[in-house]
Design a protein around this motif. Structure first.
Motif, mmCIF file in Angstrom:
data_model
loop_
_atom_site.group_PDB
_atom_site.id
_atom_site.type_symbol
_atom_site.label_atom_id
_atom_site.label_comp_id
_atom_site.label_asym_id
_atom_site.label_seq_id
_atom_site.Cartn_x
_atom_site.Cartn_y
_atom_site.Cartn_z
ATOM 1 N N MET A 174 -14.128 -59.436 17.857
ATOM 2 C CA MET A 174 -14.483 -59.618 19.266
ATOM 3 C C MET A 174 -13.196 -59.761 20.071
ATOM 4 O O MET A 174 -12.278 -60.481 19.677
ATOM 5 C CB MET A 174 -15.337 -60.873 19.457
ATOM 6 C CG MET A 174 -16.755 -60.747 18.953
ATOM 7 S SD MET A 174 -17.788 -59.660 19.943
ATOM 8 C CE MET A 174 -18.057 -60.664 21.409
ATOM 9 N N PHE A 175 -13.140 -59.036 21.183
ATOM 10 C CA PHE A 175 -12.082 -59.257 22.149
ATOM 11 C C PHE A 175 -12.585 -60.235 23.206
ATOM 12 O O PHE A 175 -13.771 -60.231 23.538
ATOM 13 C CB PHE A 175 -11.699 -57.948 22.840
ATOM 14 C CG PHE A 175 -11.060 -56.939 21.931
ATOM 15 C CD1 PHE A 175 -10.080 -57.307 21.035
ATOM 16 C CD2 PHE A 175 -11.456 -55.610 21.981
ATOM 17 C CE1 PHE A 175 -9.496 -56.371 20.193
ATOM 18 C CE2 PHE A 175 -10.881 -54.668 21.154
ATOM 19 C CZ PHE A 175 -9.890 -55.040 20.261
ATOM 20 N N TYR A 176 -11.692 -61.064 23.727
ATOM 21 C CA TYR A 176 -12.078 -61.932 24.832
ATOM 22 C C TYR A 176 -10.926 -62.037 25.822
ATOM 23 O O TYR A 176 -9.764 -61.796 25.476
ATOM 24 C CB TYR A 176 -12.528 -63.309 24.343
ATOM 25 C CG TYR A 176 -11.454 -64.159 23.685
ATOM 26 C CD1 TYR A 176 -10.811 -65.171 24.393
ATOM 27 C CD2 TYR A 176 -11.101 -63.971 22.350
ATOM 28 C CE1 TYR A 176 -9.845 -65.965 23.803
ATOM 29 C CE2 TYR A 176 -10.134 -64.760 21.744
ATOM 30 C CZ TYR A 176 -9.500 -65.748 22.474
ATOM 31 O OH TYR A 176 -8.534 -66.529 21.875
ATOM 32 N N ASN A 177 -11.282 -62.360 27.048
ATOM 33 C CA ASN A 177 -10.315 -62.413 28.141
ATOM 34 C C ASN A 177 -9.841 -63.853 28.323
ATOM 35 O O ASN A 177 -10.568 -64.706 28.826
ATOM 36 C CB ASN A 177 -10.995 -61.894 29.418
ATOM 37 C CG ASN A 177 -10.031 -61.707 30.560
ATOM 38 O OD1 ASN A 177 -9.169 -62.549 30.803
ATOM 39 N ND2 ASN A 177 -10.198 -60.612 31.289
ATOM 40 N N ARG A 194 -16.725 -50.728 29.533
ATOM 41 C CA ARG A 194 -16.213 -50.589 30.902
ATOM 42 C C ARG A 194 -16.289 -51.919 31.648
ATOM 43 O O ARG A 194 -15.380 -52.285 32.396
ATOM 44 C CB ARG A 194 -16.996 -49.510 31.648
ATOM 45 C CG ARG A 194 -16.638 -48.086 31.240
ATOM 46 C CD ARG A 194 -17.179 -47.084 32.226
ATOM 47 N NE ARG A 194 -18.636 -47.077 32.273
ATOM 48 C CZ ARG A 194 -19.411 -46.351 31.480
ATOM 49 N NH1 ARG A 194 -18.866 -45.569 30.558
ATOM 50 N NH2 ARG A 194 -20.725 -46.389 31.603
ATOM 51 N N LYS A 195 -17.387 -52.646 31.447
ATOM 52 C CA LYS A 195 -17.529 -53.955 32.090
ATOM 53 C C LYS A 195 -16.396 -54.897 31.663
ATOM 54 O O LYS A 195 -15.822 -55.630 32.465
ATOM 55 C CB LYS A 195 -18.878 -54.564 31.732
ATOM 56 C CG LYS A 195 -20.072 -53.848 32.324
ATOM 57 C CD LYS A 195 -20.351 -54.324 33.731
ATOM 58 C CE LYS A 195 -21.645 -53.739 34.247
ATOM 59 N NZ LYS A 195 -21.992 -54.249 35.589
ATOM 60 N N PHE A 196 -16.087 -54.865 30.359
ATOM 61 C CA PHE A 196 -15.019 -55.727 29.855
ATOM 62 C C PHE A 196 -13.678 -55.297 30.438
ATOM 63 O O PHE A 196 -12.866 -56.137 30.835
ATOM 64 C CB PHE A 196 -15.001 -55.670 28.327
ATOM 65 C CG PHE A 196 -13.978 -56.574 27.699
ATOM 66 C CD1 PHE A 196 -14.132 -57.943 27.721
ATOM 67 C CD2 PHE A 196 -12.849 -56.040 27.096
ATOM 68 C CE1 PHE A 196 -13.182 -58.792 27.140
ATOM 69 C CE2 PHE A 196 -11.896 -56.871 26.514
ATOM 70 C CZ PHE A 196 -12.063 -58.248 26.543
ATOM 71 N N GLN A 197 -13.454 -53.996 30.502
ATOM 72 C CA GLN A 197 -12.190 -53.487 31.035
ATOM 73 C C GLN A 197 -12.037 -53.832 32.508
ATOM 74 O O GLN A 197 -10.927 -54.086 32.991
ATOM 75 C CB GLN A 197 -12.111 -51.971 30.832
ATOM 76 C CG GLN A 197 -10.769 -51.377 31.198
ATOM 77 C CD GLN A 197 -10.591 -49.982 30.650
ATOM 78 O OE1 GLN A 197 -10.960 -49.694 29.517
ATOM 79 N NE2 GLN A 197 -10.047 -49.092 31.451
#
Length: 431
Positions: free
Chosen positions: A161-164, A264-267
């Motif tokens: 999982m990537f997270y911001n 796209r939402k995450f980007q």
């Protein structure tokens, strides 16, 4: 080459129909026994892969040449099919009796062929190799209602999982401690939505069957003959997601989201967590440097301690006229040395024991590729394939629609899952 198969309902139906038509002439247990693969390794083996030739012809040409040198009486004819229409191609070959000797399949594609007696029971015919493969990978080639193992495990994949980190910090969450359990995920998601006045959602997608599995829901009965994801734990998971949706902690378009739109939402930094791969990191670095500098990497959330495993295998045609050579070649391609060599060319992981302990999968060098590779390899050692092999695309649609009704408040989570289980079980019984 796919991380995991994506089938159209028509393709699923076609493959299942072929299995039903052919089941009368197939062995009840899927065919194959300890004597069926005995004999001299010789003859021409037809070997079919799934969208691999364009990028990896040199690698496979080398493997084939090496095999033919080891077994002078053999020839391997390599056939590579495009990803589009691959299930339909298997269906047509099954119906016509022209399946290749060794076939690249995912477990869901192998299942109807095994039911029809067209997949060799590798456990019976080549059980001596069982100890070479990861336990989870070997079990992923078992089929509900059948007693054998119907393909050699081949390459694996999983996704961290990537997270911001920046969005976590702005919400008052510790960016060094992303959620690792669902309870923590739900709590953090609600905090994220509240602190951002519903502008930032934690997640972009509604729960899939994989989420139910990682939550600890019993998806099917012990015999694999009935779906059970409407049991209390499944209702509990869907109830939580309903709360997230109402609070704005789940993206407003989650009911129709696909992997690309979620990405796209995450980007765009309107979603705080999303699954991904090393390729995504490269894209972020190029297209979204503001996001890239704040990227965190963690294991996918689960309550089971086990990540999800996507797996490919090499099935041997139970009716092959060169069965000893076909078994020998399928094992040759999937042995530790060749799986390791393949993994070094593409972002996949070997299914052989010990391979994931190689420094290639344990040592970081500061690059994006190794950051993701090391994290994924670590989780794969105990990973399982949560998606039941009998879950067709039609059944996935049934579940997706039921989840949508529950999130929108059109049905209670219990009612929605009860209806989904009833319909999936009906589809399972009717083939």
């Amino acid at each position: 080459m796919r991380r995991h198969s994506r089938r159209t309902p028509a393709a699923t139906a076609a493959l299942a129909a072929s299995a039903l038509l052919l089941s009368a002439c197939g062995a009840p247990d899927g065919g194959g026994d300890s004597d069926s693969a005995a004999g001299k390794v010789e003859g021409q083996v037809t070997f079919q892969t799934w969208n691999l030739k364009a990028r990896f012809q040199k690698y496979f040409d080398g493997v084939i040449a090496e095999f033919e040198k080891k077994y002078p009486g053999t020839k391997v004819k390599w056939i590579d099919q495009p990803a589009e229409g691959y299930p339909q191609k298997l269906s047509a070959d099954a119906a016509a009796g022209t399946l290749p000797d060794v076939v690249n399949v995912s477990p869901d594609l192998a299942y109807p062929l095994a039911k029809a007696g067209l997949a060799l029971d590798i456990g019976a015919a080549a059980g001596k190799y069982r100890g070479e493969y990861l336990d989870g990978a070997w079990r992923s080639q078992q089929m509900p209602g059948l007693s054998g193992v119907y393909a050699f495990p081949w390459y694996l994949n999983t996704g961290p999982m990537f997270y911001n980190k920046d969005l976590f910090q702005k919400a008052g969450l510790d960016p060094a401690k992303p959620p690792t359990t669902y309870d923590r995920l739900f709590a953090d998601a609600l905090t994220m939505a509240r602190k951002s006045d519903r502008r930032i959602a934690m997640l972009a997608g509604a729960p899939s069957i994989e989420d139910f599995g990682r939550y600890g829901v019993r998806l099917m009965d012990a015999r694999g003959r009935e779906f059970t994801f409407n049991e209390p734990k499944g209702v509990e998971l869907l109830t939580h997601y309903r709360q997230l949706y109402a609070a704005g902690a789940l993206d407003a378009q989650a009911l129709t989201a696909v992997a690309e739109s979620a990405g796209r939402k995450f980007q765009q930094q309107s979603v705080a967590m999303n699954p991904g791969s090393a390729l995504d990191l490269e894209n972020f670095k190029r297209d979204a440097p503001g996001l890239y500098k704040n990227i965190g990497i963690t294991d996918a959330v689960n309550n089971t301690g086990k990540a999800n495993m996507y797996v490919q295998g090499l099935m041997v045609n139970a009716d092959s006229k060169v069965k000893p050579a076909a078994v020998a070649f399928a094992h040759f391609v999937t042995d530790r040395r060749h799986q390791m060599a393949f993994a070094e060319q593409v972002a996949v992981f070997p299914s052989t024991k010990g391979s994931l302990d190689d420094p290639y999968f344990t040592k970081e060098d500061g690059t994006d590729a190794t950051r993701v590779r090391v994290a994924a390899a670590k989780s794969l050692k105990t990973a399982v394939n949560y998606t039941p092999v009998v879950l067709s695309d039609q059944m996935k649609t049934v579940l997706r629609n039921a989840v949508a009704r529950a999130l929108q408040g059109k049905q209670s989570p219990q009612e929605a899952l009860d209806s989904a289980v009833a319909e999936c079980n009906r589809l399972l019984k009717t083939g």
